[in-house]
Design a protein around this motif. Structure first.
Motif, PDB file in Angstrom:
ATOM      1  N   CYS A 210      24.972  58.672  54.335  1.00  0.00           N
ATOM      2  CA  CYS A 210      26.340  58.704  53.789  1.00  0.00           C
ATOM      3  C   CYS A 210      26.074  58.429  52.042  1.00  0.00           C
ATOM      4  N   VAL A 211      25.022  57.710  51.910  1.00  0.00           N
ATOM      5  CA  VAL A 211      24.811  57.445  50.401  1.00  0.00           C
ATOM      6  C   VAL A 211      24.210  58.910  49.768  1.00  0.00           C
ATOM      7  N   ARG A 212      23.267  59.362  50.741  1.00  0.00           N
ATOM      8  CA  ARG A 212      22.852  60.758  49.800  1.00  0.00           C
ATOM      9  C   ARG A 212      23.822  62.060  50.122  1.00  0.00           C
ATOM     10  N   TYR A 213      24.347  61.993  51.347  1.00  0.00           N
ATOM     11  CA  TYR A 213      25.114  63.114  51.497  1.00  0.00           C
ATOM     12  C   TYR A 213      26.693  62.597  52.027  1.00  0.00           C
ATOM     13  N   THR A 214      27.431  62.187  50.948  1.00  0.00           N
ATOM     14  CA  THR A 214      28.661  61.511  51.274  1.00  0.00           C
ATOM     15  C   THR A 214      29.645  62.363  52.183  1.00  0.00           C
ATOM     16  N   ASN A 215      29.792  63.568  51.608  1.00  0.00           N
ATOM     17  CA  ASN A 215      30.891  64.648  52.050  1.00  0.00           C
ATOM     18  C   ASN A 215      30.714  64.977  53.655  1.00  0.00           C
ATOM     19  N   MET A 216      29.414  64.957  53.624  1.00  0.00           N
ATOM     20  CA  MET A 216      28.907  65.403  55.029  1.00  0.00           C
ATOM     21  C   MET A 216      28.983  64.518  56.126  1.00  0.00           C
ATOM     22  N   VAL A 217      28.799  63.404  55.591  1.00  0.00           N
ATOM     23  CA  VAL A 217      28.653  62.303  56.734  1.00  0.00           C
ATOM     24  C   VAL A 217      30.098  61.417  56.926  1.00  0.00           C
ATOM     25  N   ASP A 218      30.924  61.644  55.803  1.00  0.00           N
ATOM     26  CA  ASP A 218      32.188  61.114  55.842  1.00  0.00           C
ATOM     27  C   ASP A 218      33.138  61.560  57.238  1.00  0.00           C
ATOM     28  N   HIS A 219      32.866  62.536  57.725  1.00  0.00           N
ATOM     29  CA  HIS A 219      33.431  63.276  58.726  1.00  0.00           C
ATOM     30  C   HIS A 219      32.935  62.360  60.095  1.00  0.00           C
ATOM     31  N   TYR A 220      31.965  61.634  60.082  1.00  0.00           N
ATOM     32  CA  TYR A 220      31.547  60.962  61.223  1.00  0.00           C
ATOM     33  C   TYR A 220      31.458  59.442  60.967  1.00  0.00           C
ATOM     34  N   ILE A 221      32.314  59.059  60.308  1.00  0.00           N
ATOM     35  CA  ILE A 221      32.417  57.468  59.893  1.00  0.00           C
ATOM     36  C   ILE A 221      33.242  56.751  61.035  1.00  0.00           C
ATOM     37  N   PRO A 222      34.289  57.664  61.731  1.00  0.00           N
ATOM     38  CA  PRO A 222      34.930  57.115  62.808  1.00  0.00           C
ATOM     39  C   PRO A 222      33.869  56.805  63.922  1.00  0.00           C
ATOM     40  N   ASN A 223      32.661  57.715  64.159  1.00  0.00           N
ATOM     41  CA  ASN A 223      31.677  57.364  64.932  1.00  0.00           C
ATOM     42  C   ASN A 223      31.004  55.869  64.871  1.00  0.00           C
ATOM     43  N   VAL A 224      30.837  55.802  63.503  1.00  0.00           N
ATOM     44  CA  VAL A 224      30.129  54.486  63.154  1.00  0.00           C
ATOM     45  C   VAL A 224      31.160  53.262  63.250  1.00  0.00           C
ATOM     46  N   SER A 225      32.190  53.622  62.769  1.00  0.00           N
ATOM     47  CA  SER A 225      33.083  52.342  62.786  1.00  0.00           C
ATOM     48  C   SER A 225      33.236  51.992  64.292  1.00  0.00           C
ATOM     49  N   ALA A 226      33.134  53.007  65.165  1.00  0.00           N
ATOM     50  CA  ALA A 226      33.599  52.567  66.821  1.00  0.00           C
ATOM     51  C   ALA A 226      32.448  51.420  67.314  1.00  0.00           C
ATOM     52  N   CYS A 227      31.319  51.511  66.456  1.00  0.00           N
ATOM     53  CA  CYS A 227      30.423  50.579  66.926  1.00  0.00           C
ATOM     54  C   CYS A 227      30.717  48.938  66.393  1.00  0.00           C
ATOM     55  N   LEU A 228      31.916  48.798  65.744  1.00  0.00           N
ATOM     56  CA  LEU A 228      32.256  47.375  65.461  1.00  0.00           C
ATOM     57  C   LEU A 228      32.867  46.868  66.878  1.00  0.00           C
ATOM     58  N   HIS A 229      33.092  47.656  67.862  1.00  0.00           N
ATOM     59  CA  HIS A 229      33.497  47.027  69.159  1.00  0.00           C
ATOM     60  C   HIS A 229      32.301  47.545  70.091  1.00  0.00           C
ATOM     61  N   ASP A 230      31.384  47.613  69.583  1.00  0.00           N
ATOM     62  CA  ASP A 230      30.207  47.785  70.637  1.00  0.00           C
ATOM     63  C   ASP A 230      29.947  46.453  71.451  1.00  0.00           C
ATOM     64  N   ASN A 231      29.493  46.910  72.762  1.00  0.00           N
ATOM     65  CA  ASN A 231      29.343  45.646  73.721  1.00  0.00           C
ATOM     66  C   ASN A 231      28.243  44.619  73.355  1.00  0.00           C
ATOM     67  N   ASN A 232      27.482  45.253  72.407  1.00  0.00           N
ATOM     68  CA  ASN A 232      26.277  44.542  72.004  1.00  0.00           C
ATOM     69  C   ASN A 232      26.712  43.873  70.798  1.00  0.00           C
ATOM     70  N   PRO A 233      26.325  42.406  70.600  1.00  0.00           N
ATOM     71  CA  PRO A 233      26.845  41.802  69.432  1.00  0.00           C
ATOM     72  C   PRO A 233      25.953  42.275  68.101  1.00  0.00           C
ATOM     73  N   ILE A 234      24.593  42.410  68.374  1.00  0.00           N
ATOM     74  CA  ILE A 234      23.753  42.904  67.425  1.00  0.00           C
ATOM     75  C   ILE A 234      24.089  44.249  66.703  1.00  0.00           C
TER      76      ILE A 234
END
Length: 1422
Positions: free
Chosen positions: A965-989
Motif C-alpha cells: 500500500c505504501v508503494r502502490y497506494t491507489n492499487m491497494v486501496d481497493h483491498y483495504i476492506p479485506n485487510v480491515s476484515a482481519c481486525l475481527h479475525d479469530n486469531n488474536p495475533i
C-alpha cells in the motif's frame, strides 16, 4: 547605720520627688482641661494654650528619667503589695502634702501618651509618650493607686498598645521612601503592613510616616524597654484577678513584642529573674507571659488558657487581631525564631506546672492540628512544633492525643487529614513509648506500627489527591527512618510470611509450631508484634500492594508521582520483590500522559538502578524505561533520558586494559550493553536515535572511538560492538587504522559458533568503514561475503546484514556502477537460490527430502537479494516462488518461462507452513519491485486473507499488503476492506498485527477513513483480549485523534446505525458491504449491548463540550425527528435504535463538562488559601458555566422538547415499550431543570405531571438507598465493619477515606412519614418510650454526629478528665466520628456545649391516638 541610711534615702526621695514633677506643669493645667480629659475617657483631649503645650512638648528625656528614678523605690520589688510599709504609704501622702492631686498628674501623663501614639508623631513625642506610660505603670504598681484613683482601664489599655504604635514598622523600608512620593508609591505603602484598629483611626491624609535616624530609633527602643520593665513591675504588684480584659491586653502586647527584635543565644523562662537583667525585648515579653500564668492574676487555668491561646498563632505563624481573621505571616527568620521560642516557652511552662498545664497542652495541640493551613512550609514547621510539645507528655496523655489525631485524620476537612500525616512523620522520629501500666485500649495507640499502618497508610485511598499523594510519599520516607520499629511496620504491611517480620537477632517467645494461627515475637523492649496466619498475611499484603499499584495509575498526576516514589522505596529496601511485574509498573510510567510523571519515572528508575546495580531485572527495567524515552514527544523528557544514558553508558567507556579491573560504574555500563544486545533487541531502534542526537553534539571523538575499539577484544565485546555499530552508523568520525576491526572480521569468518547479534554489529561496522579501505581489501571482503552467503549457514538476520554490507562495499557516486555491482553479486545469489528451488520443486522426491531450514534460508536470501537487483529476477523465479504457495508446482516445467493463468487462491501443498509463510514474504518482496506482479497477486493475497487457514501465512499476507500500500497506494486501496476484515479475525495475533499495520498507514495517510474502516477499527475497543483493546485505545487517542480531532464526532451517529445493522435511514450506513461482512461485524442484539456502549462511552469521553453540544443536536434532528415525523418506521429494528438513542443521551459522558464538572478541586476538598489567580479562575468558570447552561437550556426548549412531546404521543399511540426509555431519558435530563418541569412541558401537562411524579419517586428511592447503606448496624448496635476490612489492632478500625455526609434529619423524617399511621395506633406511653429510645441512639445530621449521652459531650479543646468545657474562644469546626460510634468513643465527639444548658433532645412529635382525641372532645362538650 542601716536604719539611718534608709532614712537618708527616704528623705532624699522626698526632697527630689516634688521638684521632679515640676516639668509636668501641673499648676498651669486648667482644671477644665483636666476634667475634659477624664470625661473623654482618655480617648482624646482638647488643646492646651500654646505656651503650656510648647513647654510640655519641649520636655526632654532626662526629666522623665529623673521622675522615674524618684518613683522607682516606692515600687521596688522587695516592697510588699499590701501592709504597713512606711515608704509606700507616704508617697501618696507626700503628694497630697505638696498639693499634687492624682487627677491632673494622670491627665498630664495622658497628654504625652496620646501625643505619642499618632503615626505622625515625631521621635521625641514617641519617646516622651513611652516614658510617660512607664511612669503611669510605675504609679499603678504602688499600693494605693486604686484608692487614689490613679487606675483607669482605658488609659492602661492605651499604654499597653503604645509600644507597637510608637515603634515604626519596617523602618528600613521607610528610609527608602524618604523623598517625594507619587501615586504609585502611595499605593504600594498600604500593602505589606497590616495596621491595628488604633492606627486605622488616624486620618489617611495625616498618615504620612516620618523618617527616623538610627539614633532616634535607638532612643525609641530604649524607651520601649523601660516601658516593658515598668509593666513587669506593675504585674508583680498589681493583681489583675478582677480585670480579665487588662490581662488579655497585656497578653496581646507581650505576643507582639516577641517579634520586636532578634535574640542572641537561648532564652530563660524562669519565674524568678531580675527584671533589670533582662535586656532583650522578647526576653521581657516571655517573662511577662510567665507572670500572667501565675495564680496571683486570677484563676490559673483561665490564665493558662489565655496565654496558650495567644501563643497558638505564634506557633502557627499567623497574625491574629482581637476580632480579625488570622492571616499568615511570611516564614522569615524572625517569625521562625519567635515560633521556636514560643514552643520552648510552652514546654517550660508544662514542665514546671505539670498536671495543671497538661490539659491545656492537649487543647493547644488540637488547635494546632485543626487550624493548620495547607501550605507546605507552615505544615512542616507546625508538625515539628507538635512533635516538640508531645515530648512533654506522659505515655497516657500521648496515647490520648494519638487517639484524637486518629479521628482528625478522618475529618472531612482536607487540611486536617493532610496535616495528620505530617504529624505522624515527626512522631516517628521520636523513640517509641513504653506500654507499661496503660490500659489495652490506650496501649494500642503507642507503637509506631499504629502510626504507620493505621494513620499513615490509611490515607492511601483518601478522597483528596493531595492527601493520597502525601501519604504515599511519607510511606517511602518511613523506610529511611533510623527506627527499626518503623521499618518493620512497613515490612509487615507487605509481608506475605510471618518470618519476614522478625529481624535478625530477635528472640522468639512461645511455640513456633506450624499449626499456630497467631505468634508473638519480642522485637524491642515494651513492644510486641502480632502476626496473623500466613493465609491472612498473604491476602492483606497482596491487597496493600495492589492498592499502591492502583495509585500508580491514579487519575491525579501528583498521586502517581508519589506512588512511584513509594514503589521505589519498597523495591529499594526489599519490602517487595524485584519481580518483572513490579518493575514493569515502574518502567511503564515513563510513557505516562503527564510530563512530570514521565520525569519522575526516569528519576525513580535511576535511583533504583543506583541502589541495585547488580540486579539483572532492575537493569532490564531501566533500559525499558529510559531507552524508549529518547523518542518521547516532549523534548525535556528526551533530554533527561539522553542525560541518563550518557551518564550511565557513554561516560563509562574508558581505555581497556586486561591488567586493570573495571570499577562498579564500568561493570554496570557493560552489563547494560550486553543486556541490550541479547535480551532487549527491540530497543535498538530507540537506541539508534540517541546516537543521532549525540553525533550532532560531537560526542564521538577519535579518542572516544579508540577507547571503544579497545573493548572489542574483551569479554564484554558484544556491548562494545553494539556501541561501535551505532557510532559508525551516526558519525562520520572513524579511525584510519581499522586493523582491529578487520581482525575481528577475520575471526568472524573463520568462526563456526559466533554470536549472531555481535556478527550483525561487526557487519554494520564493516559497511561503514568500507570507504576507508583499499580496493584489494574491499575485493577480499566481498569474496568472503559471497562465500558466506553461498554456504547458507548464516542465520536470517546475518543474511540480511551481509547483503546490506555487500551493498555498502559496492556503493559509489555513480549509480549505474553501483547497480551493476549489485546485479553481478546479488544476481549470482538469485541464480543460486533459483537453482535450489528448482531442484526441490521440480523433482519428484524433492519435497520428501526437504531441509526446512535450508529452504527458508534460500527463500529469504532470494527475497533480500531481489530487492537489490530487480532486473535479474525472471518469470521463472516468480513461478518457483509461487509454486511454494500452491499445489500446481508440478505443472511447471524446466523450460517454462511464461506465467500461467492467474491464481485465485493459494492451495495447500506438502510443504511445511513455515516454508509457505516465508514464501509469502519473498513473493511480496518480488512484487515490491514489479508493478505487474503486484496487480497479478493482490487478488490472491486478498482471497487468502478471506479463506486461508494457516495463521503464519495470513499474518504475513497482512504485512505484505500493507507494505504494498505504501508503494502502490491507489492499487491497494481497493483491498483495504479485506485487510480491515482481519481486525475481527479469530486469531488474536492477526488482529493485533492488522491493528498496528493499519495505524501506521493511517498515520502516514496512505489510507483514509473511508467506508466501514472506522467502525471496524473502533469495534476493536471491545476486543475480548484486554491488551488488544488497550492497544486500540492508544492508537486512536495518542496517534490518530491528534491528526484528526473531529473524527470521533463525525462518525458517532453512524456508529449507532452501523453497529445495530440498521440500513433504513436515507443517509447513514449506506456504504457497500457483503452479506458475510455484515454478519461478521454486526454488534446487533442485546448480547452485544455492552460492547456497543463500550465504544459509545469511549468516543464520548474524548469529545469536547462543543462536540457534545453539536452531537446532541444532530441526534435530535437525524434520529429522534425522523421517528417523530415517521420517516423511519417504528418496527422492531426502529424501536431498538430509538431505545438505544435514549440510552446514549442519558449517559453521563453526554453531559457538558463545563456544567457537570465540580466547581474546584477534588470532591469534599475545599482550598484553604485563595490567591487572586485561583479566585479569578473560579469566577471565570462560574460565568462560563452559567452561559453554557443558558445556551443548553435554550436549545433544549426550542429543539428537543417539541420532538420529545411528539415522540411521546406517537409511542403512546402505538403502545411502544420504548416509552419507558423516553421517560428514563427525561428523568436523567430534567435533574438540571427540576423546578421548571411544568414550565418547560407546558404543551403537555400530562407528561409534565408524569415526569414530576417520576422525579419524586426517584428521589425517594435514592434516599432509601442512602439510609440503608448508612444504617447497617451489627447485632450490638455498632456500625458493621466494611466488608473485607481487617482491624489494625484489637480496638481499632481504620477507614481509608473520610465518610461522606449522611442524610439530614429532614430527609430521615420524610422517609418515615409512610409509617405514621402505624405509629398512631400505639399508646402514647409506647410512643414516648420509643422517642426516648431513639433520642439515646445516634442520629445522623448534616456532617455531625450526636452520640449516646449527648449532654456529656465535650468540646474539641477539652481533654479527657477535665470537668468543665473550655475552648480558645474561636469558631471551631468538628471532627466527627463514624455514624455516632467509633474507636474514639466519646473522646472524639467535638460538640461545643454549655454545661448549664443541657443538650436539646430529639424534637417530640405531636402524636395522639384517636381515642384520646375523642375523649377530649367529649369533655369539652360537657
Amino acid at each position: 547605720m542601716r536604719r539611718f541610711s534608709g532614712g537618708m534615702t527616704e528623705n532624699t526621695n522626698k526632697m527630689e520627688l516634688i521638684p521632679a514633677l515640676q516639668f509636668l506643669k501641673l499648676d498651669k493645667l486648667p482644671p477644665a482641661w483636666v476634667d475634659a480629659v477624664w470625661d473623654f475617657e482618655f480617648t482624646e483631649m482638647e488643646s492646651l494654650d500654646a505656651t503650656t503645650e510648647e513647654e510640655l512638648a519641649a520636655t526632654g528625656e532626662a526629666a522623665f528619667q529623673k521622675l522615674y528614678r524618684c518613683l522607682l523605690p516606692y515600687a521596688a520589688e522587695d516592697q510588699p503589695a499590701a501592709g504597713g510599709d512606711q515608704v509606700s504609704q507616704s508617697v501618696w501622702a507626700l503628694l497630697g502634702e505638696n498639693g499634687v492631686s492624682a487627677k491632673p498628674l494622670v491627665a498630664a501623663l495622658a497628654f504625652f501618651i496620646l501625643s505619642g501614639k499618632s503615626k505622625t508623631s515625631s521621635a521625641q513625642q514617641r519617646v516622651s509618650g513611652l516614658h510617660a506610660s512607664s511612669i503611669y505603670l510605675l504609679l499603678l504598681g504602688i499600693p494605693g493607686s486604686i484608692a487614689n484613683k490613679v487606675f483607669h482601664q482605658v488609659l492602661l489599655d492605651t499604654c499597653l498598645g503604645l509600644a507597637a504604635l510608637c515603634w515604626p514598622q519596617d523602618s528600613a523600608r521607610k528610609r527608602k521612601r524618604d523623598g517625594p512620593k507619587g501615586s504609585q508609591a502611595e499605593g504600594k505603602r498600604s500593602k505589606p503592613h497590616r495596621r491595628g484598629r488604633d492606627e486605622m483611626e488616624v486620618d489617611e491624609a495625616e498618615a504620612e510616616e516620618l523618617h527616623f535616624s538610627g539614633q532616634e530609633l535607638r532612643k525609641i527602643r530604649d524607651a520601649v524597654v523601660l516601658q516593658v520593665q515598668s509593666l513587669l513591675r506593675f504585674l508583680q504588684k498589681f493583681l489583675l484577678r478582677d480585670k480579665p480584659q487588662s490581662a488579655s491586653n497585656c497578653c496581646q502586647m507581650f505576643i507582639k513584642l516577641i517579634y520586636f527584635e532578634p535574640v542572641t543565644g537561648e532564652l530563660r523562662f524562669d519565674a524568678q529573674q531580675e527584671i533589670n537583667g533582662l535586656k532583650s525585648i522578647p526576653e521581657l515579653a516571655f517573662y511577662g507571659l510567665r507572670l500572667l500564668c501565675s495564680p496571683s492574676h486570677g484563676d490559673q487555668k483561665e490564665s493558662l488558657r489565655r496565654v496558650f491561646h495567644r501563643l497558638l498563632y505564634v506557633i502557627l505563624m499567623m497574625d491574629k487581631g482581637v476580632r480579625e481573621k488570622p492571616t499568615l505571616l511570611p516564614p522569615s527568620q524572625a517569625v521562625l525564631t519567635a515560633r521556636d521560642q514560643a514552643v520552648h516557652f510552652v514546654c517550660h511552662v508544662v514542665e514546671e506546672l505539670k498536671e495543671l498545664a497538661l490539659p491545656f497542652l492537649q487543647i493547644l495541640l488540637q488547635h494546632i492540628c485543626f487550624e493548620m493551613v495547607e501550605k507546605t512550609d507552615y505544615r512542616t514547621h507546625g508538625a515539628q512544633a507538635v512533635g516538640m510539645l508531645t515530648s512533654q507528655m506522659a505515655a497516657a496523655d500521648y496515647a490520648n492525643f494519638i487517639k484524637w489525631l486518629f479521628g482528625c485524620s478522618r475529618h472531612t476537612k482536607m487540611v486536617c487529614r493532610l496535616f495528620s500525616v505530617d504529624v505522624v512523620m515527626v512522631l516517628l522520629e521520636q523513640p517509641e513509648r513504653s506500654e507499661d501500666g496503660l490500659a489495652p485500649e490506650l496501649a494500642s495507640f503507642l507503637p509506631h506500627r499504629f502510626l504507620i499502618q493505621t494513620l499513615l497508610f490509611g490515607r492511601r485511598s483518601d478522597a483528596s489527591p493531595t492527601v493520597r499523594g502525601h501519604a504515599l510519599t511519607c510511606l517511602a520516607q518511613c523506610l529511611e527512618l533510623p527506627s527499626l520499629n518503623a521499618t518493620r511496620a512497613v515490612h509487615n504491611l507487605f509481608s506475605t510470611t510471618g518470618a519476614q517480620t522478625v529481624l535478625e537477632g530477635e528472640t522468639t517467645e512461645g511455640s513456633s509450631g506450624a499449626q499456630q494461627t497467631q505468634k508473638t515475637y519480642r522485637t524491642l523492649p515494651f513492644r510486641t508484634v502480632e502476626i496473623s496466619s500466613s493465609d491472612t498475611l498473604a491476602s492483606d499484603a497482596k491487597e496493600n500492594l495492589a492498592q499502591v499499584m492502583r495509585r500508580v495509575a491514579d487519575s491525579k498526576t501528583n498521586v502517581r508521582k508519589s506512588a512511584l516514589q513509594a514503589l521505589v522505596g519498597l523495591l529499594r529496601h526489599g519490602v517487595i520483590p524485584l519481580s518483572e511485574e513490579n518493575l514493569s509498573v515502574l518502567s511503564e510510567r515513563s510513557r505516562d500522559p503527564a510530563l512530570s510523571v514521565k520525569k519522575k519515572a526516569l528519576q525513580c528508575m535511576g535511583e533504583l538502578l543506583s541502589a541495585k546495580p547488580g540486579s539483572v531485572a532492575v537493569q532490564k527495567a531501566w533500559l525499558q524505561c529510559v531507552v524508549p524515552a529518547v523518542v518521547d514527544s516532549e523534548s525535556s523528557v528526551q533530554e533527561k533520558a539522553l542525560e541518563a544514558l550518557d551518564e550511565v553508558l557513554l561516560s563509562q567507556v574508558k581505555q581497556y586494559s586486561p591488567q586493570r579491573h573495571l570499577d562498579a560504574g564500568q561493570r554496570l555500563a557493560w552489563d547494560l550493553l550486553t543486556l541490550l544486545c541479547h535480551k532487549c533487541p527491540n530497543l535498538s531502534r530507540y537506541f539508534s536515535r540517541a546516537f543521532t542526537v549525540w553525533a550532532k553534539q560531537n560526542k564521538f571523538t577519535a579518542a572516544f572511538i579508540s577507547r571503544l575499539i579497545s573493548h572489542t577484544e574483551a569479554e564484554h565485546a558484544a556491548g562494545a560492538w553494539l556501541l561501535l555499530s551505532k557510532v559508525a552508523g551516526s558519525s562520520s568520525t572513524l579511525p584510519d587504522n581499522c586493523s582491529i576491526i578487520l581482525e575481528a572480521w577475520e575471526r568472524m569468518v573463520g568462526s563456526v559458533d559466533a554470536d549472531v547479534t555481535t556478527c550483525c554489529h561487526i557487519l554494520c561496522v564493516m559497511g561503514e568503514i568500507a570507504k576507508h579501505l583499499n580496493d584489494y581489501t574491499k575485493s577480499k571482503i566481498v569474496d568472503d561475503l559471497m562465500s558466506l552467503l553461498k554456504t547458507f549457514n548464516l542465520s536470517l538476520e546475518l543474511i540480511s546484514a551481509a547483503i546490506e554490507t555487500l551493498f555498502q562495499f559496492g556503493r559509489s557516486d555513480d549509480v549505474k556502477q553501483t547497480q551493476a555491482f549489485m546485479n553481478q553479486h546479488c544476481g549470482e545469489l538469485v541464480s543460486v537460490c533459483e537453482a535450489y528451488l528448482s531442484g526441490i520443486i521440480l523433482s519428484e522426491n524433492g519435497a520428501q527430502n526437504l531441509n526446512e531450514e535450508l529452504m527458508v534460508k534460500h527463500l529469504h536470501t532470494l527475497g533480500v537479494a531481489s530487492l537489490h537487483c530487480p532486473a535479474r529476477v525472471g518469470k521463472r523465479t516468480v513461478l518457483l516462488v509461487e509454486s511454494v504457495l500452491t499445489a500446481r508446482g508440478n505443472t511447471l516445467t524446466a523450460n517454462s518461462e511464461e506465467l500461467p493463468a492467474p491464481l485465485s487462491q493459494f492451495r495447500a501443498n506438502s510443504l511445511p507452513t513455515k516454508v509457505r509463510a516465508h514464501g509469502v514474504i519473498t513473493l511480496g518482496k518480488l512484487c515490491l519491485q514489479h508493478e505487474d506482479l503486484t496487480q497479478r497477486y493482490l487478488p490472491v493475497f486478498a482471497r487468502e486473507l478471506e479463506e486461508g487457514v494457516e495463521v503464519a501465512v495470513r499474518n504475513n499476507v497482512v504485512v505484505i499488503m500493507c507494505d504494498l500500500c505504501v508503494r502502490y497506494t491507489n492499487m491497494v486501496d481497493h483491498y483495504i476492506p479485506n485487510v480491515s476484515a482481519c481486525l475481527h479475525d479469530n486469531n488474536p495475533i492477526i488482529r493485533k498485527q492488522t491493528l498496528i499495520m493499519l495505524t501506521n498507514l493511517l498515520q502516514e495517510e496512505f489510507v483514509k477513513w473511508k467506508g466501514s474502516l472506522f467502525f471496524r477499527f473502533v469495534a476493536v475497543l471491545a476486543d475480548p483480549v484486554p491488551d488488544i483493546a488497550s492497544l486500540c485505545e492508544y492508537c486512536l487517542v495518542d496517534l490518530l485523534l491528534k491528526k484528526n480531532p473531529t473524527m470521533f464526532s463525525q462518525h458517532f451517529i453512524e456508529c449507532i446505525f452501523h453497529f445495530n445493522s440498521y440500513t433504513k435511514h436515507k443517509t447513514y450506513n449506506k456504504f457497500p458491504q457483503t452479506d458475510s461482512e455484515k454478519v461478521r461485524f454486526s454488534l446487533k442484539g442485546a448480547q452485544h449491548r455492552e460492547k456497543r456502549f463500550r465504544v459509545y462511552r469511549f468516543l464520548l469521553e474524548h469529545f469536547n463540550d462543543a462536540q457534545r453540544f453539536n452531537i446532541t443536536s444532530k441526534i435530535n434532528q437525524s434520529i429522534l425527528a425522523c421517528f417523530a415525523d415517521e420517516e423511519l418506521p417504528l418496527d422492531s429494528d426502529g424501536a431498538d435504535i430509538l431505545a438505544e438513542t435514549f440510552s446514549i443521551l442519558s449517559l453521563k459522558e453526554m453531559k457538558l463538562q463545563a456544567i457537570s464538572a465540580p466547581a474546584g478541586g477534588a470532591a469534599a476538598e475545599e482550598p484553604e488559601e485563595e490567591n487572586m489567580a485561583t479566585m479569578a479562575k473560579a469566577v471565570l468558570q462560574a460565568a462560563q458555566k452559567k452561559v453554557v447552561s443558558q445556551v443548553q437550556k435554550k436549545a433544549f426548549i426550542e429543539y428537543t422538547i417539541p420532538i420529545i412531546i411528539a415522540l411521546k404521543n406517537l409511542l403512546q399511540q402505538k403502545r411502544s415499550p420504548v416509552l419507558r426509555d423516553l421517560m428514563a431519558y427525561l428523568q436523567v435530563t430534567m435533574q438540571d431543570y427540576r423546578s421548571e418541569v411544568k414550565e418547560l412541558f407546558s404543551g403537555d401537562e400530562q407528561l409534565a405531571a408524569e415526569l414530576e411524579f417520576s422525579l419524586e419517586m426517584s428521589d425517594k428511592q435514592r434516599e432509601l438507598e442512602q439510609q440503608l447503606s448508612g444504617c447497617s448496624l451489627a447485632a450490638d448496635g455498632r456500625p458493621a465493619p466494611a466488608a473485607g476490612s481487617v482491624p489494625a489492632s484489637p480496638a481499632l478500625t481504620a477507614f481509608a477515606t473520610p465518610q461522606p455526609p449522611r442524610a439530614n434529619m429532614a430527609a430521615l423524617l420524610r422517609a418515615r412519614l409512610s409509617h405514621t399511621d402505624r405509629r398512631r395506633s400505639l399508646p402514647s406511653s409506647s410512643v414516648r418510650s420509643r422517642q426516648e429510645e431513639q433520642g439515646s441512639k445516634s442520629l445522623c445530621l448534616e456532617g455531625s454526629v450526636i452520640t449516646k449521652g449527648a449532654g456529656k459531650d465535650r468540646a474539641i479543646s477539652t481533654p479527657k478528665g477535665i470537668d468543665f468545657n473550655i475552648t480558645f474562644g474561636e469558631g471551631l469546626s468538628a471532627i466527627f466520628s463514624h455514624r455516632g460510634s467509633s474507636v474514639l468513643e466519646e473522646d472524639s465527639v467535638l460538640n461545643v456545649q454549655n454545661t448549664e444548658q443541657p443538650a436539646a433532645g430529639p424534637r417530640q412529635w405531636n402524636v395522639q391516638s384517636p381515642l384520646r382525641q375523642k375523649k377530649r372532645q367529649t369533655r369539652k362538650r360537657k
